[in-house]
Design an enzyme around this catalytic site. Structure first.
Site, short mmCIF file in Angstrom:
data_model
loop_
_atom_site.label_atom_id
_atom_site.label_comp_id
_atom_site.label_asym_id
_atom_site.label_seq_id
_atom_site.Cartn_x
_atom_site.Cartn_y
_atom_site.Cartn_z
N ASP A 7 0.87 -1.16 0.00
CA ASP A 7 0.00 0.00 0.00
C ASP A 7 0.92 1.22 0.00
OD1 ASP A 7 -2.41 1.59 0.37
OD2 ASP A 7 -1.77 1.83 2.44
N ASP A 9 0.34 5.18 1.09
CA ASP A 9 0.35 6.03 2.28
C ASP A 9 0.28 5.19 3.55
OD1 ASP A 9 -0.25 9.05 1.24
OD2 ASP A 9 -1.32 7.59 0.02
N ASP A 167 -1.69 -1.11 5.81
CA ASP A 167 -1.97 -0.62 7.16
C ASP A 167 -3.45 -0.35 7.40
OD1 ASP A 167 -2.03 1.62 5.39
OD2 ASP A 167 -1.66 2.99 7.07
#
Length: 229
Positions: A7, A9, A167
């Site tokens: 991922d 950010d 995240d």
């Protein structure tokens, strides 16, 4: 494992400081109380709407006024996309080690392509990134596995031969549904409503630091090589 996907950010790149700068600038311009950096950080993975909502909680998401503020936020971010942004500490050595082992790495993100490409260019990662899948590339975005399958296809690999690191629960869900090995980056921008029970995300592994992530990835690569041989 034959590839590692991230991922963007909160997993590969620490972009929060620039979002804090812009959100707090909007607060000052509107004469509103500053939103705490810690709160902004928890909303980064939820996207632009969630962050702008912190400044204008009274506005509905589809209100034209809110949409205008959201566009202003995106314009401000696009104009200065990497002022205080960089890879998470320890991520450069991780990428260099993967590249030295001829293990391709790439990105599957819900961040718009124009912003993702601008960010990679600003950090000199464009040529190093083997694949970039953004919302514009698919019909269904994460948590649907479609972006994961597309990334694997572009790498000419089976999805189950890829590691995915994220995240947010949607990252782990997308990776699990594609039968990838999933790693929860607990050092990232964990959403408030999901951070109290990380085991509920059902990731294959959880790491608290990038150094731990690097060790785990190397362990998984060695295990696969041993199994193949």
């Amino acid at each position: 494992m034959k590839a590692v996907l991230f991922d963007l950010d909160g997993t590969l790149i620490d972009t929060a400081a620039d979002f804090v700068r812009i959100i707090q600038q909007m607060c000052r311009e509107e004469g509103r109380a500053l939103v705490a950096p810690e709160l902004i950080r928890t909303q980064v993975s939820e996207g632009a709407r969630a962050m702008v909502k912190l400044v204008y909680p009274e506005l509905q998401l589809e209100d034209p006024v809110f949409l205008a503020h959201r566009q202003r936020f995106l314009d401000m971010y696009g104009a200065d996309i990497a002022v205080d942004t960089d890879l998470f500490d320890g991520m450069y050595p991780l990428l260099e080690q993967l590249e030295a082992q001829d293990i391709p790495w790439g990105i599957v993100t819900n961040k718009p392509r124009w912003l993702s490409e601008a960010l990679l260019k600003a950090l000199n990662l464009t040529e190093r990134c083997a694949v970039l899948v953004c919302p514009e590339d698919v019909i269904r975005t994460k948590p649907d596995p479609e972006p994961m399958y597309l990334a694997a296809k572009q790498l000419e690999l089976a999805a189950e031969d890829c590691i995915y690191v994220g995240d947010h629960p949607r990252d782990i869900d997308a990776g699990r549904h594609a039968k990838m090995t999933t790693i929860l980056a607990a050092y990232g921008y964990l959403p408030l409503q999901y951070k109290d029970d990380l085991t509920a995300w059902q990731a294959d592994y959880i790491v608290d630091t990038v150094a731990e992530l690097q060790r785990l990835i190397q362990k998984l690569l060695v295990q696969r090589q041993t199994a193949v041989s």
